[in-house]
Scaffold this motif. Structure first.
Motif, short mmCIF file in Angstrom:
data_model
loop_
_atom_site.label_atom_id
_atom_site.label_comp_id
_atom_site.label_asym_id
_atom_site.label_seq_id
_atom_site.Cartn_x
_atom_site.Cartn_y
_atom_site.Cartn_z
N ARG A 155 -38.69 12.65 12.82
CA ARG A 155 -38.47 11.25 13.17
C ARG A 155 -37.33 10.65 12.36
O ARG A 155 -37.14 10.99 11.19
CB ARG A 155 -39.75 10.46 12.85
N THR A 174 -38.47 12.89 22.86
CA THR A 174 -37.11 13.16 23.32
C THR A 174 -37.12 14.39 24.22
O THR A 174 -37.40 15.52 23.76
CB THR A 174 -36.18 13.40 22.11
N LYS A 196 -38.71 8.42 8.59
CA LYS A 196 -39.67 9.44 8.14
C LYS A 196 -40.92 8.80 7.58
O LYS A 196 -40.86 7.81 6.85
CB LYS A 196 -39.02 10.33 7.07
N GLU A 245 -40.76 13.70 16.04
CA GLU A 245 -40.23 12.94 17.18
C GLU A 245 -40.51 13.77 18.43
O GLU A 245 -39.84 14.78 18.68
CB GLU A 245 -38.73 12.71 17.00
#
Length: 360
Positions: free
Chosen positions: A312, A287, A315, A284
């Motif tokens: 993430r 962010t 997944k 991820e």
């Protein structure tokens, strides 16, 4: 015991006899020579039981010396000088004791009426010592013959393997040359698209350029380059980052740390870029409060590559383990114990990779 068990036992015995047929033939000829020919010349024969008892001892001594005494005595070269004499001395003592016991049983518990008497003098001990040394010498020759044949077999196998490798390399080179046609066409096509798009669509042109550079690097790295400069790998990581930033409108949160001096260090290709590709595929990276990081540094004469990224929520681990295991195998093959490669998922749901390579 059932009929099937008896049949299996018989087959095992028959197989063993066929496997040892040369040994059996040689021992049969040897015993015939000593028992029959020598008996005719001397004019005296012993009972069958006597022959069976003493030849069993001699045959056992032969194989024990060849497979046990010689093996353990010569196992460590630094200890041969004291182990071999000690083991032979112990073997002689055991042989003499067994001979005395067999003579005692033969004289007192059979109808033997030969010349052997239990008189413990030099003449009594001379015969078993001579016989023991006689069979131990043959066993020593047998041991070295086995080693010679085994080493020759290893050399032959290595030579066959070398020839197979040459054949496989030739096939691989032929396949590689054929495969070069398609990448060459692809790169020319991408270059054509880039030249036509750079004025009308600069963003698309930049993406095409980064993609072409990465693909060219990947193809070139599959050639006979065992090591490359980190400079090349870093450049392609930056191309990869640039490509993903363009796709995500520059929202990728990835920090790439390294000193310029590190670019001159050599490493096997496609390690760093594979680690970063895994981050984009499985991490991820959008962010802002949890940015991913890639750091390269040298500490204590060791190259250290570390990556960390938030995992993430949904997944997708397809290909993650295989890619990392492939890196681990390549590192082990090239660097051996001079490289350490570990990866974990910590309690904060960060996937962390740490690679350490000892520099020469």
């Amino acid at each position: 015991m059932t009929l099937t068990d008896k049949k299996n036992s018989f087959n095992k015995i028959l197989s063993w006899l066929l496997d040892k047929r040369l040994h059996i033939l040689v021992w049969a000829i040897f015993i015939f020579y000593e028992a029959i020919i020598v008996g005719i010349f001397v004019g005296r024969f012993s009972t069958p039981g006597t022959y069976i008892i003493f030849y069993s001892l001699n045959i056992a001594t032969f194989y024990f010396h060849a497979h046990v005494v010689m093996f353990f005595a010569l196992k460590k070269p630094s200890e041969r000088w004291w182990k071999l004499p000690l083991f032979i001395l112990l073997e002689l003592v055991v042989y003499i004791l067994l001979t005395v016991c067999l003579d005692y049983i033969l004289i007192h518990y059979t109808d033997y009426n030969g010349p052997i008497k239990l008189v413990f003098n030099a003449a009594f001990f001379a015969a078993p010592i001579y016989r023991a040394i006689y069979f131990m010498c043959f066993a020593t020759s047998y041991y070295f013959l086995l080693n010679f044949l085994e080493e020759r077999k290893k050399v032959e196998n290595l030579e066959k393997q070398r020839l197979n490798n040459i054949i496989q390399i030739a096939k691989s080179e032929n396949a590689f040359l054929k495969a070069q046609i398609q990448p060459h066409l692809l790169f020319n096509t991408l270059d054509f698209i880039y030249q036509n798009a750079k004025d009308t669509s600069p963003v698309a042109a930049e993406a095409i350029h980064s993609l072409a550079e990465m693909m060219r690097y990947s193809v070139d790295s599959n050639m006979d380059k065992e090591f490359i400069l980190l400079d090349e790998e870093i450049n392609q990581v930056e191309n990869l980052m640039n490509l993903h930033q363009l796709r995500k409108d520059h929202h990728i949160q990835l920090r790439f740390w390294y000193d310029d001096e590190i670019r001159q260090i050599k490493i096997i290709p496609l390690v760093l870029i594979t680690l970063v590709e895994n981050m984009f595929k499985h991490g991820e990276l959008l962010t802002a409060s949890h940015p991913a990081e890639v750091s390269l540094r040298v500490e204590n004469n060791q190259l250290m590559i570390e990556t960390s990224n938030l995992i993430r929520a949904v997944k997708d681990n397809s290909g993650l383990s295989s890619g990392l295991e492939n890196i681990k195998k390549r590192l082990a093959y090239t660097y051996g114990k001079n490289a350490e490669f570990n990866y974990i998922t910590d309690s904060e749901q960060y996937f962390r990779v740490r690679l350490t390579i000892k520099l020469k």
